[in-house]
Motif scaffolding. Structure first.
Motif, short mmCIF file in Angstrom:
data_model
loop_
_atom_site.label_atom_id
_atom_site.label_comp_id
_atom_site.label_asym_id
_atom_site.label_seq_id
_atom_site.Cartn_x
_atom_site.Cartn_y
_atom_site.Cartn_z
N ALA A 1 -16.11 -5.53 -5.29
CA ALA A 1 -15.91 -6.53 -6.35
C ALA A 1 -14.47 -6.61 -6.82
N HIS A 2 -13.54 -5.88 -6.20
CA HIS A 2 -12.14 -5.82 -6.64
C HIS A 2 -12.05 -5.32 -8.09
N ARG A 3 -12.85 -4.34 -8.41
CA ARG A 3 -12.85 -3.78 -9.75
C ARG A 3 -12.63 -2.26 -9.73
N SER A 4 -12.03 -1.77 -8.64
CA SER A 4 -11.87 -0.32 -8.48
C SER A 4 -10.64 0.23 -9.19
N GLY A 5 -9.61 -0.58 -9.34
CA GLY A 5 -8.38 -0.12 -9.97
C GLY A 5 -7.50 0.75 -9.09
N ILE A 6 -7.83 0.88 -7.79
CA ILE A 6 -7.00 1.73 -6.93
C ILE A 6 -5.66 1.04 -6.66
N GLY A 7 -4.66 1.84 -6.28
CA GLY A 7 -3.38 1.27 -5.91
C GLY A 7 -3.49 0.48 -4.62
N ASP A 8 -2.75 -0.61 -4.53
CA ASP A 8 -2.84 -1.50 -3.37
C ASP A 8 -1.66 -1.25 -2.44
N TYR A 9 -1.94 -0.99 -1.17
CA TYR A 9 -0.86 -0.75 -0.21
C TYR A 9 -0.08 -2.02 0.08
N PHE A 10 -0.67 -3.19 -0.21
CA PHE A 10 -0.06 -4.47 0.13
C PHE A 10 0.26 -5.21 -1.17
N GLY A 11 1.45 -4.96 -1.68
CA GLY A 11 1.85 -5.60 -2.93
C GLY A 11 3.30 -5.30 -3.22
N GLU A 12 3.83 -5.95 -4.25
CA GLU A 12 5.24 -5.81 -4.57
C GLU A 12 5.62 -4.38 -4.95
N ASP A 13 4.66 -3.64 -5.56
CA ASP A 13 4.98 -2.29 -6.00
C ASP A 13 4.45 -1.21 -5.08
N ALA A 14 4.04 -1.59 -3.85
CA ALA A 14 3.53 -0.60 -2.91
C ALA A 14 4.64 0.38 -2.53
N GLN A 15 4.28 1.66 -2.48
CA GLN A 15 5.24 2.72 -2.14
C GLN A 15 4.67 3.62 -1.05
N PRO A 16 5.29 3.69 0.12
CA PRO A 16 6.38 2.82 0.58
C PRO A 16 5.83 1.47 1.03
N PRO A 17 6.67 0.46 1.25
CA PRO A 17 6.18 -0.82 1.76
C PRO A 17 5.45 -0.64 3.09
N PRO A 18 4.41 -1.44 3.34
CA PRO A 18 3.66 -1.28 4.59
C PRO A 18 4.48 -1.62 5.82
N ARG A 19 4.14 -0.97 6.93
CA ARG A 19 4.78 -1.23 8.22
C ARG A 19 3.70 -1.79 9.15
N PRO A 20 3.53 -3.12 9.18
CA PRO A 20 2.37 -3.70 9.86
C PRO A 20 2.30 -3.41 11.35
N ARG A 21 3.44 -3.14 11.99
CA ARG A 21 3.40 -2.88 13.43
C ARG A 21 2.70 -1.56 13.76
N GLU A 22 2.49 -0.72 12.75
CA GLU A 22 1.81 0.55 12.96
C GLU A 22 0.29 0.43 12.79
N PHE A 23 -0.20 -0.73 12.34
CA PHE A 23 -1.62 -0.90 12.04
C PHE A 23 -2.35 -1.36 13.30
N THR A 24 -3.05 -0.45 13.95
CA THR A 24 -3.78 -0.80 15.17
C THR A 24 -5.26 -0.45 15.08
N SER A 25 -5.71 0.10 13.96
CA SER A 25 -7.12 0.44 13.76
C SER A 25 -7.34 0.63 12.27
N ALA A 26 -8.59 0.74 11.86
CA ALA A 26 -8.88 0.96 10.44
C ALA A 26 -8.25 2.27 9.96
N ALA A 27 -8.38 3.32 10.75
CA ALA A 27 -7.85 4.62 10.36
C ALA A 27 -6.32 4.62 10.28
N ALA A 28 -5.68 3.75 11.04
CA ALA A 28 -4.22 3.69 11.04
C ALA A 28 -3.66 3.20 9.71
N TYR A 29 -4.51 2.64 8.85
CA TYR A 29 -4.07 2.19 7.53
C TYR A 29 -3.94 3.35 6.54
#
Length: 328
Positions: free
Chosen positions: A102-130
């Protein structure tokens, strides 16, 4: 001016490059395609071209999770820590599967302006790789207290689904969603190895989006699909062929009556809901991708627009909404 002529003129004026399909029951009201699936090779888009759907994937993720709940492998009340173990320690122990959906968890988002560190999409090749990108994002607010759209929550849901079922997430989407729905052209494709009849996404400066998106999508986005596949998806969902009808009703009921969106949309579990009526929709927006698919169950009417640019779909979506969706 009829509907098709109006869309033709709009596409010419805005440079729309994509495909659209409006269907009422078994009748095709309108099907159109414009522009190039691949500009360099001058490959035209067709109505059955595959396009990225970005966050439209979240509806599939929610259905996978609910199907696992139906099978007794998860519950809405399952605390994510039960499956995460020591992974992602900054996620609060109280966060549940339902709050992620429901998007009501309050967890930090890896994909956003304040994500630390910024995501590196070329490394994402599976669910676990996230996992490395999801790690280190602090909890933003107490779980369950408010709505905040969160890509990371759905990436976590894909990891939970894999661990609960013991199968790769893409296989879970295929066997539990797309195959039961009759969606043969919907799949997670490698962005650097797109097959025939698949549109390449383009940035505003004309470059492709291959360096801007994950190599392979996951629970929060990145699936590819077609307009005809979504015309099949919605009736299958309503008929209970993916998850039981009582669960469809639960997923398309408002869990958040206010989401802060410009259109005043509500949110269920994986699906957006307009401010009133029984309409349900999925939407995606990313580099070189724009997508919306709308379903009015009372009219058995579906409308899907896909584009291989980030802004291309929206003028067409608005025009069709004015001409096709009003009423019941």
């Amino acid at each position: 001016m009829d509907l098709g002529e109006g869309i033709d003129r709009l596409a010419a004026r805005t440079g729309f490059t994509g495909a659209l399909l409006v269907r009422r029951g078994m009748e095709t009201v309108l099907g159109r395609a414009y522009g190039w699936a691949h500009r360099g090779y001058r490959v035209p888009n067709t109505v059955d071209t595959r396009f990225g759907i970005a966050s439209g994937t979240k509806g599939f993720t929610a259905l996978v999770v609910v199907s696992l709940i139906v099978d007794g492998l998860l519950a809405l009340t399952t605390r994510v820590r039960e499956l995460l173990g020591p992974d992602l320690p900054l996620i609060a122990d109280a966060v549940t599967v339902e709050q992620l959906l429901a998007h009501r968890s309050g967890i930090g988002d890896y994909f956003g302006e304040d994500a630390q560190p910024p995501p590196r999409p070329r490394e994402f090749t599976s669910a676990a790789a996230y996992l490395p990108a999801l790690d280190g994002q602090p909890q933003r607010f107490r779980p369950g207290t408010r709505f905040e759209y969160n890509n990371g929550g759905y990436a976590v849901l894909a990891i939970l689904a894999e661990r609960a079922a013991g199968l790769p997430f893409a296989e879970l989407v295929r066997t539990r969603v797309t195959e039961p729905a009759g969606m043969p052209d919907t799949a997670f494709l490698r962005s650097d190895e797109l097959p025939a009849r698949t549109a390449t996404g383009y940035l505003e400066d004309g470059r492709t989006n291959v360096f801007s998106l994950p190599v392979v999508g996951s629970g929060d986005g990145g699936c590819y699909s077609t307009a005809p596949d979504f015309a099949a998806f919605w009736p299958a969902l309503q008929a209970g062929r993916i998850v039981p009808r009582q669960w469809v009703a639960r997923m398309t009921a408002a869990h958040s009556p206010e989401t802060g969106t410009r259109e005043k949309l509500r949110y269920g579990l994986g699906f957006w809901l307009p401010a009133r009526g029984d309409t349900v929709l999925l939407e995606g927006y990313d580099y070189g991708v724009s997508f919306r698919s709308v379903w009015q169950p009372g009219r058995k009417l579906s409308m899907t627009v896909l584009a291989n640019t980030a802004e291309g779909a929206w003028p067409v979506v608005r025009h069709l909404a004015e001409e096709v969706l009003p009423g019941s």
